[in-house]
Write a protein that holds these residues in place. Structure first.
Motif, short mmCIF file in Angstrom:
data_model
loop_
_atom_site.label_atom_id
_atom_site.label_comp_id
_atom_site.label_asym_id
_atom_site.label_seq_id
_atom_site.Cartn_x
_atom_site.Cartn_y
_atom_site.Cartn_z
N LEU A 271 0.83 -1.21 0.00
CA LEU A 271 0.00 0.00 0.00
C LEU A 271 0.86 1.25 0.00
O LEU A 271 0.54 2.25 -0.65
N GLY A 272 1.99 1.20 0.71
CA GLY A 272 2.91 2.34 0.70
C GLY A 272 3.50 2.57 -0.67
O GLY A 272 3.62 3.72 -1.13
N LEU A 273 3.88 1.50 -1.36
CA LEU A 273 4.44 1.63 -2.71
C LEU A 273 3.39 2.15 -3.70
O LEU A 273 3.70 2.99 -4.55
N VAL A 274 2.17 1.65 -3.59
CA VAL A 274 1.10 2.12 -4.47
C VAL A 274 0.86 3.61 -4.24
O VAL A 274 0.71 4.39 -5.18
N GLY A 275 0.82 4.01 -2.98
CA GLY A 275 0.64 5.43 -2.66
C GLY A 275 1.77 6.28 -3.18
O GLY A 275 1.55 7.39 -3.68
N THR A 276 2.99 5.78 -3.08
CA THR A 276 4.15 6.52 -3.59
C THR A 276 4.08 6.70 -5.09
O THR A 276 4.34 7.79 -5.61
N VAL A 277 3.70 5.64 -5.81
CA VAL A 277 3.58 5.74 -7.28
C VAL A 277 2.48 6.74 -7.64
O VAL A 277 2.64 7.55 -8.55
#
Length: 67
Positions: free
Chosen positions: A49-55
């Protein structure tokens, strides 16, 4: 002047993440034994979820002109 189409990777990355997550939960529900332990699955979900938010944040400028 024609608008230049710029690919926004946020949608496919988010969709792929949630499809993989749904597949894991489906496999967990259909299997008799746990496929992935909760101690592994919880951090993977949070990191994903953190990576998706970062992208999504990094590619926000690509979505501004779509309206």
């Amino acid at each position: 002047m024609a608008k230049r189409y710029r690919f926004d990777p946020a949608g496919p990355v988010t969709g792929l993440f949630f499809l993989v997550l749904a597949g894991l939960f489906l496999a967990e529900g259909l299997a008799e034994d746990p496929v992935v332990s909760v101690t592994v699955l919880a951090p993977v979900v949070l990191i994903g979820l953190g990576l998706v938010g970062t992208v999504r944040v990094l590619t926000r400028s690509r979505r501004r002109n779509l309206r």
